[in-house]
Design a protein around this motif. Structure first.
Motif, short mmCIF file in Angstrom:
data_model
loop_
_atom_site.label_atom_id
_atom_site.label_comp_id
_atom_site.label_asym_id
_atom_site.label_seq_id
_atom_site.Cartn_x
_atom_site.Cartn_y
_atom_site.Cartn_z
N VAL A 57 0.84 -1.21 0.00
CA VAL A 57 0.00 0.00 0.00
C VAL A 57 0.87 1.25 0.00
N LEU A 58 1.90 1.29 0.83
CA LEU A 58 2.77 2.46 0.88
C LEU A 58 3.53 2.63 -0.44
N TYR A 59 3.95 1.54 -1.04
CA TYR A 59 4.62 1.64 -2.34
C TYR A 59 3.68 2.20 -3.41
N LEU A 60 2.46 1.70 -3.44
CA LEU A 60 1.49 2.19 -4.43
C LEU A 60 1.15 3.67 -4.19
N LEU A 61 1.01 4.05 -2.94
CA LEU A 61 0.74 5.46 -2.65
C LEU A 61 1.89 6.36 -3.05
N SER A 62 3.10 5.92 -2.79
CA SER A 62 4.26 6.76 -3.14
C SER A 62 4.53 6.77 -4.64
N THR A 63 4.11 5.74 -5.34
CA THR A 63 4.37 5.69 -6.78
C THR A 63 3.32 6.47 -7.56
N TYR A 64 2.06 6.36 -7.20
CA TYR A 64 0.99 6.93 -8.01
C TYR A 64 0.39 8.21 -7.45
N LEU A 65 0.86 8.70 -6.32
CA LEU A 65 0.33 9.97 -5.79
C LEU A 65 1.42 11.01 -5.70
#
Length: 65
Positions: A57-65
């Protein structure tokens, strides 16, 4: 002076911490070693999946936001 052996990441301690926490928690609930190991394995798996989920979740948030 650069000492690579002393510059160890704290993340190497995570597997040891997972094993110890799982064993201690299981030992507070059971008295027999077979039950302790069985319960600790289950808790270790749950904690690992939870931490991996948080990491994703943290990886996805940092990549796409």
């Amino acid at each position: 002076m650069n000492l690579p052996l002393l510059a160890v990441s704290i993340y190497w301690d995570l597997p040891v911490l997972l094993v110890v926490v799982s064993l201690v928690y299981a030992a507070t609930r059971h008295d027999r070693w077979d039950k302790i190991i069985h319960e600790a394995t289950g808790w270790g798996l749950r904690i690992t999946l939870f931490l991996v989920g948080i990491g994703v979740v943290l990886y996805l948030l940092s990549t796409y936001l």
